[in-house]
Design a protein around this motif. Structure first.
Motif, PDB file in Angstrom:
ATOM      1  N   THR A 143      13.331   8.527  -1.158  1.00  0.00           N
ATOM      2  CA  THR A 143      12.690   7.442  -0.412  1.00  0.00           C
ATOM      3  C   THR A 143      13.731   6.545   0.241  1.00  0.00           C
ATOM      4  O   THR A 143      13.592   6.145   1.405  1.00  0.00           O
ATOM      5  CB  THR A 143      11.817   6.583  -1.344  1.00  0.00           C
ATOM      6  N   ARG A 185       0.831  -1.210   0.000  1.00  0.00           N
ATOM      7  CA  ARG A 185       0.000   0.000   0.000  1.00  0.00           C
ATOM      8  C   ARG A 185       0.865   1.260   0.000  1.00  0.00           C
ATOM      9  O   ARG A 185       0.536   2.253  -0.666  1.00  0.00           O
ATOM     10  CB  ARG A 185      -0.925  -0.012   1.204  1.00  0.00           C
ATOM     11  N   VAL A 186       1.969   1.220   0.762  1.00  0.00           N
ATOM     12  CA  VAL A 186       2.898   2.355   0.764  1.00  0.00           C
ATOM     13  C   VAL A 186       3.537   2.502  -0.610  1.00  0.00           C
ATOM     14  O   VAL A 186       3.642   3.608  -1.155  1.00  0.00           O
ATOM     15  CB  VAL A 186       3.983   2.153   1.851  1.00  0.00           C
ATOM     16  N   GLU A 191       2.414   1.561  -3.487  1.00  0.00           N
ATOM     17  CA  GLU A 191       1.427   2.061  -4.458  1.00  0.00           C
ATOM     18  C   GLU A 191       1.410   3.592  -4.490  1.00  0.00           C
ATOM     19  O   GLU A 191       1.284   4.198  -5.549  1.00  0.00           O
ATOM     20  CB  GLU A 191       0.030   1.552  -4.089  1.00  0.00           C
ATOM     21  N   SER A 192       1.549   4.198  -3.328  1.00  0.00           N
ATOM     22  CA  SER A 192       1.478   5.660  -3.246  1.00  0.00           C
ATOM     23  C   SER A 192       2.759   6.341  -3.728  1.00  0.00           C
ATOM     24  O   SER A 192       2.764   7.544  -4.006  1.00  0.00           O
ATOM     25  CB  SER A 192       1.186   6.091  -1.800  1.00  0.00           C
ATOM     26  N   LEU A 193       3.847   5.567  -3.825  1.00  0.00           N
ATOM     27  CA  LEU A 193       5.144   6.130  -4.191  1.00  0.00           C
ATOM     28  C   LEU A 193       5.538   5.884  -5.645  1.00  0.00           C
ATOM     29  O   LEU A 193       6.311   6.648  -6.217  1.00  0.00           O
ATOM     30  CB  LEU A 193       6.241   5.546  -3.290  1.00  0.00           C
ATOM     31  N   LYS A 247       0.919  -3.138  -9.970  1.00  0.00           N
ATOM     32  CA  LYS A 247       0.402  -3.051  -8.607  1.00  0.00           C
ATOM     33  C   LYS A 247       1.538  -3.215  -7.601  1.00  0.00           C
ATOM     34  O   LYS A 247       2.551  -3.842  -7.894  1.00  0.00           O
ATOM     35  CB  LYS A 247      -0.656  -4.126  -8.367  1.00  0.00           C
ATOM     36  N   GLY A 248       1.324  -2.679  -6.408  1.00  0.00           N
ATOM     37  CA  GLY A 248       2.355  -2.751  -5.378  1.00  0.00           C
ATOM     38  C   GLY A 248       2.756  -4.166  -5.032  1.00  0.00           C
ATOM     39  O   GLY A 248       3.941  -4.469  -4.853  1.00  0.00           O
TER      40      GLY A 248
END
Length: 313
Positions: A262, A162-163, A165-167, A188-189
């Motif tokens: 990151t 989920r993290v 995916e946002s990055l 997808k992540g």
């Protein structure tokens, strides 16, 4: 009454001709062919239905013990013992806080066949994948780098799907600024298997997160193929990786590109995005073995700051 005499047998009979064996031989050959076909059919039936489900290949699913393995290759022949101790302690103290494992090896442990010693990094990654098959990820972090936020787990920084995916930076040139090969739009992540960032010149191969499994083994083995090692790329394994990513869709399909800060902020801002307080990792790219810009001198503030933070935990 006259009776006709029966015809006489010729005193010169035709030569003896043995009974033809053509048809029996054909029958035997046909029977042998039919037998082989039946055996093949029976074998195929056994393969399709006779084998148990357990015998069908399935990729190994890691147990997550340890969750992360930090891989670092050090060069004791070139760098001071005090500097390398700080690098190793940085990894070990961080790993102990989160239940991770460290895999710290020397560059000379690997035979690079006379090519650049930096190829040992790829060999060490492949070695770690074999040594820790139950880890979720291996994280290759270069010798000239320091983890700066010991309270943060790799999962919460970038590895959690989920993290991630946002990055993820999608539909972006793999090699800046204008490579026609771009990252996948719809990855997808949970499908990503290599997490990496970019600097001003290209992929940052000094901080790479690899999800363990068959794909990771395939990538590392392809990456260190003798063909690429002998190609004499200007930046050795870094340019080899960029070549592979652009020419092999199987590799590109699982690459997740994330912002540089990151997991790979630079101490020298002319090379890429500069380190800021609170960044997860600082990389001393461009530091030298000795002199005023030596890695040991440039690392002193970062190493001291890390120790302060680890004590606060």
């Amino acid at each position: 009454m006259h009776f006709a005499y029966p015809p006489r047998k010729s005193s010169d009979p035709p030569p003896f001709r043995p009974r033809s064996t053509r048809f029996p031989l054909l029958r035997k050959a046909r029977l042998r062919t039919i037998g082989l076909i039946l055996v093949a059919i029976l074998g195929l039936v056994w393969l399709l239905s006779g084998r148990s489900q357990e015998e069908v290949y399935q990729e190994h699913v890691p147990t997550g013990e340890p969750p992360i393995v930090i891989v670092t290759v050090i060069d004791p022949r070139s760098y001071s013992a005090s500097y390398l101790r700080s690098v190793q302690e940085n990894r070990r103290q961080y790993a102990e806080k989160h239940g991770y494992e460290t895999f710290i090896v020397e560059a000379q442990d690997y035979d690079t066949k006379g090519y650049q010693q930096s190829w040992a990094k790829v060999m060490a990654m492949r070695h770690a994948l074999s040594k820790y098959p139950n880890a979720n990820y291996i994280w290759h972090l270069d010798q000239d780098a320091f983890i700066m936020e010991p309270s943060r787990k790799v999962e919460e920084v970038v590895a959690d799907p989920r993290v991630l995916e946002s990055l993820m930076i999608r539909d972006h040139p793999v090699v800046p600024p204008d490579s026609i090969i771009k990252t996948f739009k719809h990855l997808k992540g949970q499908e990503a298997a290599m997490i990496i960032s970019q600097d001003n010149d290209g992929l940052v191969a000094d901080s790479v997160l690899l999800k363990t499994g068959d794909w990771a083994r395939y990538v590392t083995e392809t990456w260190m193929d003798p063909l690429y090692m002998s190609y004499n790329f200007q930046k050795a394994e870094r340019h080899a990786l960029e070549h592979i990513v652009q020419w092999h869709p199987t590799v590109l399909s699982k690459i997740a590109l994330v912002p540089q800060r990151t997991m790979a902020s630079y101490a020298h801002t002319n090379l890429g995005e500069g380190y800021r307080e609170g960044d997860f990792v600082v990389m001393l790219k461009g530091c030298t073995v000795a002199g005023e810009s030596s890695c040991e001198k440039e690392s002193q503030w970062y190493w001291q700051r890390f120790r302060e933070l680890i004590v606060q935990m």
